[in-house]
Design a protein around this motif. Structure first.
Motif, PDB file in Angstrom:
ATOM      1  N   TYR A  52      11.224  -3.635 -14.893  1.00 59.63           N
ATOM      2  CA  TYR A  52       9.996  -4.342 -14.562  1.00 59.63           C
ATOM      3  C   TYR A  52       8.845  -3.686 -15.330  1.00 59.63           C
ATOM      4  N   THR A  53       8.185  -4.452 -16.179  1.00 57.62           N
ATOM      5  CA  THR A  53       7.239  -3.868 -17.122  1.00 57.62           C
ATOM      6  C   THR A  53       5.786  -4.224 -16.796  1.00 57.62           C
ATOM      7  N   SER A  54       5.506  -4.532 -15.549  1.00 56.24           N
ATOM      8  CA  SER A  54       4.128  -4.828 -15.169  1.00 56.24           C
ATOM      9  C   SER A  54       3.261  -3.573 -15.274  1.00 56.24           C
ATOM     10  N   ASP A  82       0.827  -1.279 -13.547  1.00 59.06           N
ATOM     11  CA  ASP A  82       0.625  -1.021 -12.118  1.00 59.06           C
ATOM     12  C   ASP A  82      -0.825  -1.184 -11.672  1.00 59.06           C
ATOM     13  N   HIS A  83      -1.773  -0.937 -12.575  1.00 59.06           N
ATOM     14  CA  HIS A  83      -3.188  -0.969 -12.196  1.00 59.06           C
ATOM     15  C   HIS A  83      -3.814  -2.346 -12.379  1.00 59.06           C
ATOM     16  N   THR A 119      -3.725  -6.622 -11.567  1.00 63.17           N
ATOM     17  CA  THR A 119      -3.235  -7.640 -10.645  1.00 63.17           C
ATOM     18  C   THR A 119      -2.221  -8.544 -11.350  1.00 63.17           C
ATOM     19  N   ASN A 162      -2.011  -9.141 -15.249  1.00 59.70           N
ATOM     20  CA  ASN A 162      -0.773  -8.868 -15.958  1.00 59.70           C
ATOM     21  C   ASN A 162      -0.327 -10.075 -16.773  1.00 59.70           C
ATOM     22  N   TYR A 169      -0.994  -6.530  -6.533  1.00 59.95           N
ATOM     23  CA  TYR A 169      -0.607  -5.541  -7.533  1.00 59.95           C
ATOM     24  C   TYR A 169       0.923  -5.427  -7.540  1.00 59.95           C
ATOM     25  N   PRO A 170       1.509  -4.936  -8.640  1.00 59.95           N
ATOM     26  CA  PRO A 170       2.964  -4.907  -8.752  1.00 59.95           C
ATOM     27  C   PRO A 170       3.682  -4.242  -7.580  1.00 59.95           C
ATOM     28  N   HIS A 171       3.099  -3.182  -6.996  1.00 62.30           N
ATOM     29  CA  HIS A 171       3.786  -2.499  -5.903  1.00 62.30           C
ATOM     30  C   HIS A 171       3.874  -3.367  -4.650  1.00 62.30           C
ATOM     31  N   GLU A 172       3.133  -4.458  -4.620  1.00 60.71           N
ATOM     32  CA  GLU A 172       3.178  -5.370  -3.473  1.00 60.71           C
ATOM     33  C   GLU A 172       4.190  -6.498  -3.673  1.00 60.71           C
ATOM     34  N   ARG A 195       8.337  -9.624  -9.525  1.00 61.38           N
ATOM     35  CA  ARG A 195       7.853  -8.883 -10.694  1.00 61.38           C
ATOM     36  C   ARG A 195       8.455  -9.440 -11.977  1.00 61.38           C
TER      37      ARG A 195
END
Length: 265
Positions: A89-91, A93-94, A96, A100, A137-140, A146
């Motif tokens: 997964y290459t999003s 992280d910082h 949205t 992205n 954000y990616p962690h969500e 993703r």
């Protein structure tokens, strides 16, 4: 009569510094405009090396010998005519989801208003919810979400060729089938050429117009199969008798290759 291939690999060889054995050797194949071609082979046969050579990414690029032609011309590195979706997964992280998806447009100097309009369109086209997902954000996000972001970020740039490196390998089986269905739907919509690497035989048979099977290392081309176009969702196609027969044939071939490698023959 077929037209000039969208991609042509001719006598391709890649030997990495410090290695005596090539990763791929004397490999040739053609991919025609508008096709989905899938690539199968035993572990370590050089599938990702081939994909990254086409993408123009170091250290795989340049080839030790042979040539990679894209739209009839040799490549000298990455280009806007080729988009890539990676296994990981290459999003960013910082950023949205919206930022992205629109990152490439931002790099091209597209105005904020225009790129956000296109970004929201592509968020919806890959099956995400614009209202609830664009500001996450990616962690969500789940793994499948993703990868949808990664696909949208690639397709929004409208590349002629889409390179996919085992993009669904880390997903659970049901999500993976959903992503396969999405890939076919988007391919029919955008009319791009897709070169797809996978370890899953079922995935290769479901997605591909043609499948290439590679040999043990050093990888070269072993077999080419023209496939029945999938006209139903992945879950349904996998029950089809001809689909199963093709899967069994390819599975037997890979099993023989792996047995041969273990035996050192």
């Amino acid at each position: 009569m077929r037209v000039l291939p969208a991609m042509r690999l001719k006598g391709l060889k890649k030997t990495y510094p410090g290695n005596k054995t090539p990763a791929v050797d004397d490999l040739s194949l053609d991919v025609y405009d508008g096709e989905i071609v899938t690539l199968l082979g035993p572990s370590g046969c050089g599938k990702s090396t081939i994909l990254r050579l086409i993408a123009g990414l170091e250290p795989q690029h340049p080839a030790t010998a042979g040539e990679v032609l894209v739209l009839g011309k040799p490549i000298f590195g990455p280009g806007a005519d080729r988009g890539m979706v990676f296994q990981d997964y290459t999003s960013f992280d910082h950023r949205t989801v919206l930022d992205n998806v629109t990152f490439g447009l931002e790099c091209q100097g597209v105005s904020r208003t225009q790129r956000h309009e296109l970004g929201r369109e592509w968020i919806q086209r890959v099956g995400l919810n614009v209202t609830t997902d664009q500001h996450k954000y990616p962690h969500e996000l789940s793994g499948g979400m993703r990868q949808r972001v990664a696909i949208a970020r690639t397709l929004i740039l409208q590349p002629r060729i889409i390179l996919m490196d085992e993009p669904f390998g880390a997903l659970d089986p049901q999500t993976r089938m959903n992503m396969q269905d999405l890939t076919l739907a988007l391919w029919r919509d955008v009319h791009a050429t897709v070169f797809f690497i996978t370890h899953s035989i079922e995935e290769a048979v479901f997605l591909g117009d043609r499948v290439y099977m590679m040999s043990n290392s050093p990888g070269t081309m072993l077999e080419e199969l023209t496939l029945q176009m999938s006209d139903r969702p992945s879950k349904e196609m996998q029950r089809d008798l001809s689909f199963q027969e093709t899967v069994y044939h390819l599975r037997d071939l890979i099993s023989r290759l792996e047995e041969s490698r273990r035996a050192g023959t």
